[in-house]
Design an enzyme around this catalytic site. Structure first.
Site, short mmCIF file in Angstrom:
data_model
loop_
_atom_site.label_atom_id
_atom_site.label_comp_id
_atom_site.label_asym_id
_atom_site.label_seq_id
_atom_site.Cartn_x
_atom_site.Cartn_y
_atom_site.Cartn_z
N ASP A 150 2.50 0.00 12.49
CA ASP A 150 2.42 -1.26 13.22
C ASP A 150 3.70 -2.10 13.16
O ASP A 150 3.68 -3.29 13.48
CB ASP A 150 1.26 -2.10 12.70
CG ASP A 150 1.36 -2.39 11.20
OD1 ASP A 150 2.23 -1.79 10.53
OD2 ASP A 150 0.57 -3.20 10.70
N ASP A 159 -0.24 2.44 8.97
CA ASP A 159 -0.74 1.78 10.18
C ASP A 159 0.18 1.92 11.40
O ASP A 159 -0.25 1.68 12.53
CB ASP A 159 -0.96 0.28 9.91
CG ASP A 159 -2.16 0.03 9.03
OD1 ASP A 159 -3.04 0.90 8.96
OD2 ASP A 159 -2.23 -1.04 8.40
N GLY A 188 0.82 -1.21 0.00
CA GLY A 188 0.00 0.00 0.00
C GLY A 188 0.85 1.26 0.00
O GLY A 188 1.89 1.31 0.65
N ARG A 233 1.30 -5.56 -5.87
CA ARG A 233 1.52 -6.80 -5.14
C ARG A 233 1.86 -7.89 -6.16
O ARG A 233 1.25 -7.97 -7.22
CB ARG A 233 0.28 -7.17 -4.32
CG ARG A 233 -0.13 -6.03 -3.38
CD ARG A 233 -1.26 -6.43 -2.45
NE ARG A 233 -1.79 -5.28 -1.73
CZ ARG A 233 -1.26 -4.74 -0.66
NH1 ARG A 233 -0.14 -5.25 -0.16
NH2 ARG A 233 -1.81 -3.70 -0.07
N ARG A 283 -6.34 -2.51 10.22
CA ARG A 283 -6.85 -3.89 10.23
C ARG A 283 -6.35 -4.65 11.44
O ARG A 283 -7.07 -5.44 12.04
CB ARG A 283 -6.43 -4.60 8.94
CG ARG A 283 -7.19 -5.88 8.67
CD ARG A 283 -6.81 -6.45 7.33
NE ARG A 283 -7.00 -5.48 6.26
CZ ARG A 283 -6.42 -5.56 5.07
NH1 ARG A 283 -5.60 -6.56 4.80
NH2 ARG A 283 -6.67 -4.65 4.15
N ASP A 320 4.68 -4.79 6.34
CA ASP A 320 5.06 -6.14 6.75
C ASP A 320 5.13 -7.11 5.57
O ASP A 320 5.99 -7.99 5.53
CB ASP A 320 4.12 -6.67 7.84
CG ASP A 320 2.65 -6.62 7.45
OD1 ASP A 320 2.34 -6.13 6.33
OD2 ASP A 320 1.82 -7.07 8.24
N THR A 378 4.20 2.66 5.90
CA THR A 378 2.83 2.17 6.08
C THR A 378 2.10 3.10 7.03
O THR A 378 2.64 3.48 8.07
CB THR A 378 2.81 0.73 6.64
OG1 THR A 378 1.48 0.41 7.07
CG2 THR A 378 3.75 0.56 7.81
#
Length: 323
Positions: A130, A128, A11, A72, A172, A103, A126
């Site tokens: 995370d 996120d 992303g 991807r 997510r 990730d 990213t």
């Protein structure tokens, strides 16, 4: 080491272009040839690899998305596909690789290094936030501010019509965006995957707000909350509070676009240089990150496998300020 390549994968995130710019110009400053790989690992397999100069990255630091494009790659998930990618790097004489992504990107980079030994340094790109090994990831700050701007506007409507709004943000597996923009936006309740919030908790909170003369409420929901997405949660709550006027807003991919904030541009620039210098200093199969405002290198496998919990202080702050 004389030649390196850079790619963006997975992303997109605001600040990726600033990071590509930093990698390219840092490499040139340090007398390296640098190549850009278009469309991530898929482009590496297909040989979509181009030499870059300083002017190749002019006027991109302020742009969202990625000039190198992203995709991807199912082929890269196979041993045969990774071998083709390695052969392409060998053809161009590329001896080191910088991968900007999350990730999934790092999982592929880790396997690629294990199989073919090409030194790889990942940069966390990213929204996120995370990944373990960096306090912040590229794009996170911009995504929070984008979501916060939307929440501020929605609150105007919520106040005008005495409504409850369930606002879904990205996340997510991580509630970092929800927590930050929920606190910044003064949300009455924040629902994230890291904590357990029942539908009964939501109902009780909304009842308490109305009893205390609050005429409107904002509930921020991370898309990966255990109770479901914002629409599902709102439907469950509506059954028990039919008298309340409820609406749902899903912010979606708007959070991934837009001009990066100053913080994201500076973070991207620092990490781009850190990745290039890391390759020259013998670092391999690591992620370049910033912890306590210092550059650190974390093994890729650790970065993607170790959890990055939300600070208890933020969770406590949410509870206190939502009274």
């Amino acid at each position: 080491m004389k030649k390196i390549a850079v790619l963006t994968s997975g992303g997109d995130a605001p600040g990726m272009n600033a990071c590509v710019r930093s990698v390219v110009r840092s490499a040139l400053y340090l007398d390296l040839e640098v190549y850009g790989v278009r469309y991530g690992y898929d482009g590496m397999i297909k040989g979509d690899i181009h030499k870059m100069k300083s002017y190749s990255v002019s006027n991109i630091i302020q742009r969202g998305g990625t000039i190198l494009k992203s995709a991807r790659s199912k082929d890269f998930m196979t041993k045969e596909g990774r071998k083709k990618a390695f052969e392409q790097l060998k053809y161009y004489g590329i001896e080191g690789l910088v991968t900007i992504g999350g990730d999934g990107t790092f999982t592929g980079a880790n396997i690629f290094y294990q199989e073919h030994g090409i030194p790889v340094i990942g940069i966390p790109g990213t929204i996120d936030n995370d990944l373990y090994g960096s306090d912040f990831t590229i794009g996170f700050d911009t995504a929070v501010n984008t979501a916060l701007d939307a929440i501020d506007k929605i609150r105007d409507t919520a106040n005008s019509h005495d409504r409850v709004f369930f606002i879904e943000v990205m996340g997510r597996h991580s509630g970092y965006i929800a927590i930050q923009c929920g606190i910044g936006g003064g949300a009455e309740l924040i629902m994230v995957p890291e904590t357990s919030t029942t539908i009964e908790d939501v109902i009780n909170k909304l009842k308490k707000d109305r009893d205390s003369q609050k005429t409107s409420s904002i509930v921020v929901v991370a898309e990966g909350d255990e109770q479901g997405n914002a629409h599902e949660i709102a439907e469950k709550v509506k059954v028990h509070l039919p008298e309340m006027d409820m609406r749902v807003s899903t912010l979606g991919h708007i959070q991934r676009g837009g001009e990066p904030t100053a913080r994201d541009r500076i973070l991207s620039s620092r990490l781009g240089l850190a990745a290039v210098e890391g390759l020259l200093n013998g670092q391999k199969n690591v992620m370049a990150g910033i912890v306590d405002n210092k550059i650190v290198y974390t093994n890729l496998k650790v970065a993607i496998s170790k959890s990055k919990p939300i600070q208890d202080e933020l969770l406590r702050l949410t509870e206190i300020l939502s009274m």
